[in-house]
Design a protein around this motif. Structure first.
Motif, PDB file in Angstrom:
ATOM      1  N   THR A 247      -8.698   4.455   0.448  1.00  0.00           N
ATOM      2  CA  THR A 247      -7.696   5.516   0.348  1.00  0.00           C
ATOM      3  C   THR A 247      -8.253   6.778   0.994  1.00  0.00           C
ATOM      4  O   THR A 247      -9.332   7.233   0.629  1.00  0.00           O
ATOM      5  N   ASP A 250      -7.345  13.274  -0.129  1.00  0.00           N
ATOM      6  CA  ASP A 250      -6.185  14.155  -0.214  1.00  0.00           C
ATOM      7  C   ASP A 250      -6.389  15.348   0.724  1.00  0.00           C
ATOM      8  O   ASP A 250      -7.522  15.776   0.973  1.00  0.00           O
ATOM      9  N   SER A 255      -1.153  13.478  -0.230  1.00  0.00           N
ATOM     10  CA  SER A 255      -2.199  12.788  -0.978  1.00  0.00           C
ATOM     11  C   SER A 255      -2.749  11.644  -0.132  1.00  0.00           C
ATOM     12  O   SER A 255      -2.109  11.170   0.815  1.00  0.00           O
ATOM     13  N   GLY A 256      -3.921  11.199  -0.486  1.00  0.00           N
ATOM     14  CA  GLY A 256      -4.512  10.074   0.225  1.00  0.00           C
ATOM     15  C   GLY A 256      -3.694   8.812   0.086  1.00  0.00           C
ATOM     16  O   GLY A 256      -3.551   8.031   1.040  1.00  0.00           O
ATOM     17  N   SER A 257      -3.120   8.599  -1.089  1.00  0.00           N
ATOM     18  CA  SER A 257      -2.328   7.379  -1.290  1.00  0.00           C
ATOM     19  C   SER A 257      -1.056   7.405  -0.434  1.00  0.00           C
ATOM     20  O   SER A 257      -0.623   6.371   0.094  1.00  0.00           O
ATOM     21  N   LYS A 260      -2.038   6.546   3.051  1.00  0.00           N
ATOM     22  CA  LYS A 260      -2.289   5.103   3.190  1.00  0.00           C
ATOM     23  C   LYS A 260      -0.975   4.346   3.313  1.00  0.00           C
ATOM     24  O   LYS A 260      -0.854   3.403   4.105  1.00  0.00           O
ATOM     25  N   ARG A 261       0.030   4.756   2.540  1.00  0.00           N
ATOM     26  CA  ARG A 261       1.346   4.109   2.650  1.00  0.00           C
ATOM     27  C   ARG A 261       1.954   4.356   4.026  1.00  0.00           C
ATOM     28  O   ARG A 261       2.595   3.485   4.611  1.00  0.00           O
TER      29      ARG A 261
END
Lengths: 276, 173
Positions: A247, A250, A255-257, A260-261
């Motif tokens: 991930t 941020d 955000s990092g997530s 990633k998405r």
């Protein structure tokens, strides 16, 4: 003499080798030495105070700016500028997708000065060339004081630290190759995707830039027989290709997530478009 | 292989052979402005981003604020000061001091306001038209995006480049 206009670079000793071997020997002999190719990165760094005791100028190195292309592959000298590469008719004829992606890098002033080898030597994960080359299954040759050595392109996190001069970068010309690059800005991430057929199998590699301090790569999972199959299973394949992707950190934009998405979405779209 | 801290650099500057001995760390912008009084070359961002310091080196646009002077050795260097006479000759005009067609087009189209970016913009456009005599609007926009103008916007600059291309095509016909 007084130079009035702006901040000056600290004095350095200038070396002007004629061969790649001489250049590699010089860089090995001086701990604070640096190669000068196009200077797009190096000169502003020096003007910002980076210490360079010895500058090894590559402009006079024989054969370092070669560009050669045919049906079997593309070879670029480390000192070839982006503009020299883009002006080569054989490269344009045999590697149109790669050339289209390269044409999107920088602006014309940058492309006229920046070199292929210099771009790689910066080890800047925010630049687009290294992901492109990784996705295109490129190989690199480095000249060291001891001679010429192939520089393998590792998988996973790619951390470049060539101990010598990057003098050749080569891209093979596999069957029915597809090469895509997409850069997103909010949040920042870039994904290069290469797909090709080899010995009857569909092969591929993605390389993610801008999201980490290094490039991250993953190979296409086995199973897809054709680009059409790949497109139909794009969501599943994309999920599998990024499963090991850490991930990202941020940042103030996302955000990092979320980033990633976003990367997964870009990969899915690329797989879909490759089969379209 | 000997190292040196000064370097004698010989190059063609606006059509004239010159030779300069300068510290190896001297920048092209400094040599051209301070030793040759070519102050049409402007220092803007001083970080090779804005393009105000653009010169042509062997016909290619270069940021002189980030170009070490010794790398000009053996090159053909043009600044805005050398353009009018060259333009007069290349356009087949009798008056060697006539404006270059790109300069004339910028004037006719009011493609400048404060003028600080204009020398770089004009040289950038000259480089484009020397390479591609009939660029599309998209090609002009992409090419000219290398330089920054903070006054006019870019509409009139793009139109000036189009007008220059037409004028040069007519002159060549």
């Amino acid at each position: 003499m007084y130079f009035a206009s702006h901040s000056a670079i600290a004095p350095f000793s200038l070396h002007e080798p004629k061969t790649a071997q001489e250049a590699a020997t010089l860089i090995g002999a001086h701990p604070d030495a640096a190669f000068l190719a196009g200077g797009v990165d190096l000169v502003p760094q020096m003007r910002a105070g980076a210490t360079v005791s010895d500058l090894v100028a590559l402009q006079g190195v024989d054969g370092l700016n070669v560009v050669a292309a045919d049906a079997s592959g593309l070879t670029m000298g480390g000192g070839a500028t982006f503009d020299q590469l883009l002006s080569d008719p054989a490269a344009a004829a045999h590697f149109p997708e790669f050339m289209q992606r390269v044409a999107d890098i920088g602006n014309i002033r940058v492309r006229c000065a920046a070199t292929v080898g210099g771009n790689l030597a910066t080890r800047n994960a925010g630049y687009d060339l290294l992901p492109l080359l990784l996705a295109a299954d490129a190989s690199v040759r480095v000249v060291t004081p001891g001679g010429e050595t192939p520089w393998p392109m590792p998988q996973g996190f790619v951390d470049w630290a060539p101990d010598g001069l990057i003098d050749r970068i080569s891209i093979p010309a596999p069957d029915r190759a597809v090469l895509l690059l997409e850069r997103r800005f909010k949040p920042v991430a870039s994904v290069a995707m290469g797909l090709w057929h080899q010995a009857g199998r569909l092969m591929g590699r993605m390389a993610v830039g801008c999201a980490f301090d290094r490039i991250w790569t993953a190979d296409l999972p086995e199973g897809a027989a054709s680009l059409n199959d790949l497109a139909q299973d794009a969501a599943d394949v994309a999920a599998r290709m990024i499963v090991d992707l850490p991930t990202p950190a941020d940042d103030p934009i996302a955000s990092g997530s979320y980033r990633k998405r976003l990367i997964e979405t870009v990969v899915r779209r690329q797989l879909e478009s490759a089969g379209a | 292989m000997s190292a040196h801290r000064t370097r004698t650099t010989a190059f063609t500057l606006n059509g004239v052979e010159v030779s300069e001995t300068a510290p190896a760390n001297a920048m092209a912008a400094d040599i051209l402005r301070d030793r040759h009084a070519l102050t049409g070359l402007k220092i803007g961002c001083d970080q090779a981003v804005c393009g105000a310091c653009t010169i042509l080196v062997d016909g290619a646009p270069a940021a002189s604020c980030a170009t070490l002077a010794f790398t000009l050795d053996g090159k053909d260097v043009r600044t805005i000061e050398g353009l009018a006479a060259v333009g007069g000759k290349s356009a087949g005009l009798a008056d060697g001091d006539a404006l270059h067609p790109v300069q004339q087009a910028f004037k006719n189209n009011s493609a400048f306001q404060c003028g600080y970016c204009t020398p770089g913009m004009i040289l950038l456009a000259v480089a484009l038209l020397e390479r591609n005599a009939d660029p599309s609007r998209a090609e002009i926009t992409e090419w000219m995006s290398a330089n920054v103008c903070r006054c006019t916007g870019y509409q009139m600059i793009v139109e000036a480049v189009e007008a220059a291309a037409s004028a040069m095509a007519e002159a060549a016909a």
